[in-house]
Design a protein around this motif. Structure first.
Motif, mmCIF file in Angstrom:
data_model
loop_
_atom_site.group_PDB
_atom_site.id
_atom_site.type_symbol
_atom_site.label_atom_id
_atom_site.label_comp_id
_atom_site.label_asym_id
_atom_site.label_seq_id
_atom_site.Cartn_x
_atom_site.Cartn_y
_atom_site.Cartn_z
ATOM 1 N N UNK A 247 0.827 -1.186 -0.070
ATOM 2 C CA UNK A 247 0.194 -0.115 -0.148
ATOM 3 C C UNK A 247 0.961 1.300 -0.052
ATOM 4 N N UNK A 248 2.065 1.115 0.341
ATOM 5 C CA UNK A 248 3.204 2.316 0.305
ATOM 6 C C UNK A 248 3.249 2.772 -1.147
ATOM 7 N N UNK A 249 3.206 3.917 -1.306
ATOM 8 C CA UNK A 249 3.175 4.543 -2.693
ATOM 9 C C UNK A 249 4.672 4.851 -3.022
ATOM 10 N N UNK A 250 4.972 5.528 -4.245
ATOM 11 C CA UNK A 250 6.516 5.651 -4.337
ATOM 12 C C UNK A 250 6.652 7.010 -3.679
ATOM 13 N N UNK A 255 -1.368 4.259 0.592
ATOM 14 C CA UNK A 255 -2.508 4.726 -0.112
ATOM 15 C C UNK A 255 -2.917 3.702 -1.014
ATOM 16 N N UNK A 256 -4.199 4.187 -1.732
ATOM 17 C CA UNK A 256 -4.778 3.179 -2.900
ATOM 18 C C UNK A 256 -4.469 4.006 -4.276
ATOM 19 N N UNK A 275 -6.395 -0.831 -7.029
ATOM 20 C CA UNK A 275 -4.923 -1.418 -6.602
ATOM 21 C C UNK A 275 -4.448 -0.615 -5.547
ATOM 22 N N UNK A 276 -3.708 -1.336 -4.676
ATOM 23 C CA UNK A 276 -2.858 -0.666 -3.438
ATOM 24 C C UNK A 276 -1.884 0.498 -4.043
ATOM 25 N N UNK A 277 -1.471 1.414 -3.356
ATOM 26 C CA UNK A 277 -0.798 2.467 -3.849
ATOM 27 C C UNK A 277 0.580 2.107 -4.331
#
Length: 446
Positions: A247-250, A255-256, A275-277
């Motif tokens: 779930x961790x975004x770049x 996030x999602x 989708x997950x982040x």
């Protein structure tokens, strides 16, 4: 000490003195000569407990209960204060049922339309006419839920949460409701927006009239023919932090991933939250219903033009994070290292793509809950889609555009081409070059 507690205490003192004037709680033990009056008015703890009247004991019982309630009342935490934006009691009272009823029924027609709508936007994120449109469309569905609250009040409460980003606890205290009920109503209204209103307000432009209007508007903006939309993804930050690593975004937060396609009016005509982040844009797109419909030929756009011997059907544009396909064109180079014709094409393509970037900025700027989404994980997709539906309503009604929320600039390598996409890729590569050469020739000859 809490002012309301002091007021209750004062009232109890006066009540006691009127019930039992022989043991005034406001008098003190005197050292002067005793007299019939002074002896009857003086009091000690012993005299109070041994008084023939039940009033002193009653008073201390009630006062003790009130004192316990006052001292045990939870203080607002810094997080709650920051979530509420440091609003004053006047703002809190403006969110109450009575304030909503007064504004909605007694004063709404006496206000000038600009003042009325400005006040409504400050509370609920949209003007009064758009608000009534939402209420009327949701009223039959809300009625089926046997909700004890009126439809307009329920919708107003949810809109205030979406537009200001309030937590259920903050909103519960302002509306004098239980936090569980606030969450339940939020989930119901957002689910209705995401399901019942989605087909009406989020539509792929397949009708010839709308398709011509959209492609002509994009051509006026970019000089590229038959462009019908722009696609982009954006992480929606989640308030919860105890989530799996995917779930961790770049950008480093949980996030999602939201994927949208927008037209020239910054109206979304496709929305996907699957989708997950931590998922990249290309993977999310390939998992979307839109991708499946485009690759299977399910979407038929009745508008084909000829460019240098190529049959050009309507297409969407995206940045280099998306795969190059016959129906999705991307830049030649992210750093301007192409030929003059290719660089010109890239500049115009990114100009067309800017509408979806602005649309996402408006979405997050108007519905601030998407800046730090504080709902249950199971209700995240419907809340995001509901905000997209409301965004389209505001754009269609030409609501004033708020300050744009700015996402960080994206970067990354182009995605690899899948075996199942190779025919789409080769045709898209040829089509992109033909459009670039045609654009360069047309603009150079002016």
């Amino acid at each position: 000490m809490d002012e309301s507690f002091l007021l209750m205490l004062s009232n109890l003192l006066h009540l006691h003195n009127s019930i039992d004037p022989t043991t005034s709680l406001l008098s003190t033990t005197t050292t002067s000569s005793p007299s019939p009056t002074s002896s009857s008015s003086s009091s000690t703890p012993t005299s109070l407990l041994t008084s023939s009247s039940a009033a002193p004991l009653l008073f201390f019982t009630i006062a003790s209960v009130l004192s316990f309630i006052a001292t045990s009342r939870p203080k607002p935490s810094p997080a709650t204060a920051s979530t509420s934006g440091g609003t004053s009691s006047a703002t809190a009272s403006a969110m109450s049922v009575s304030a909503f009823r007064a504004l909605a029924t007694e004063h709404i027609w006496s206000l000038e339309a600009p003042l009325r709508d400005a006040q409504w936007r400050s509370l609920y994120g949209l003007s009064y006419p758009v608000f009534t449109t939402v209420v009327e469309k949701l009223r039959p569905h809300i009625a089926l839920s046997n909700l004890s609250l009126p439809s307009d009040y329920a919708v107003a409460m949810v809109l205030s949460r979406l537009s200001h980003g309030f937590s259920a606890q903050t909103l519960a205290s302002r509306y004098s409701l239980d936090p569980y009920l606030v969450s339940k109503i939020t989930n119901m209204v957002t689910r209705l927006l995401a399901t019942k209103l989605y087909p009406e307000f989020i539509k792929i432009p397949v009708s010839r009239r709308r398709l011509i209007e959209t492609t002509q508007a994009f051509e006026e903006l970019t000089s590229l023919p038959n462009m019908c939309g722009a696609i982009d993804g954006s992480p929606i930050k989640l308030h919860k932090h105890n989530l799996p690593g995917n779930y961790k975004c770049k950008y480093g937060y949980p996030s999602v991933l939201l994927e949208v396609v927008a037209d020239h009016k910054k109206i979304f005509w496709d929305v996907c939250v699957k989708a997950p982040g931590g998922t990249d844009d290309a993977t999310h797109f390939r998992d979307s219903l839109l991708y499946n419909r485009l690759t299977s030929g399910d979407i038929v756009w009745d508008k084909v033009i000829n460019v240098r011997g190529h049959h050009v059907r309507p297409y969407i544009v995206g940045d280099w994070c998306y795969p190059l396909l016959s129906f999705l064109l991307t830049p030649f180079s992210p750093n301007g290292m192409g030929t003059p014709a290719q660089n010109l094409f890239d500049g115009m393509l990114m100009k067309g793509r800017s509408v979806v970037v602005e649309a996402i900025g408006l979405l997050k700027g108007r519905w601030k809950i998407l800046q730090d989404l504080n709902v249950g994980l199971n209700h995240v997709p419907q809340t995001i889609v509901a905000c997209c539906v409301l965004h389209n309503l505001c754009q269609i009604a030409r609501e004033p555009e708020p300050e744009l929320w700015k996402d960080p600039d994206e970067s990354g390598a182009p995605p690899r081409v899948l075996d199942s996409e190779k025919s789409f890729y080769y045709f898209g590569e040829s089509l992109r070059q033909a459009l670039a050469d045609d654009l360069h020739q047309r603009l150079s000859s002016r």
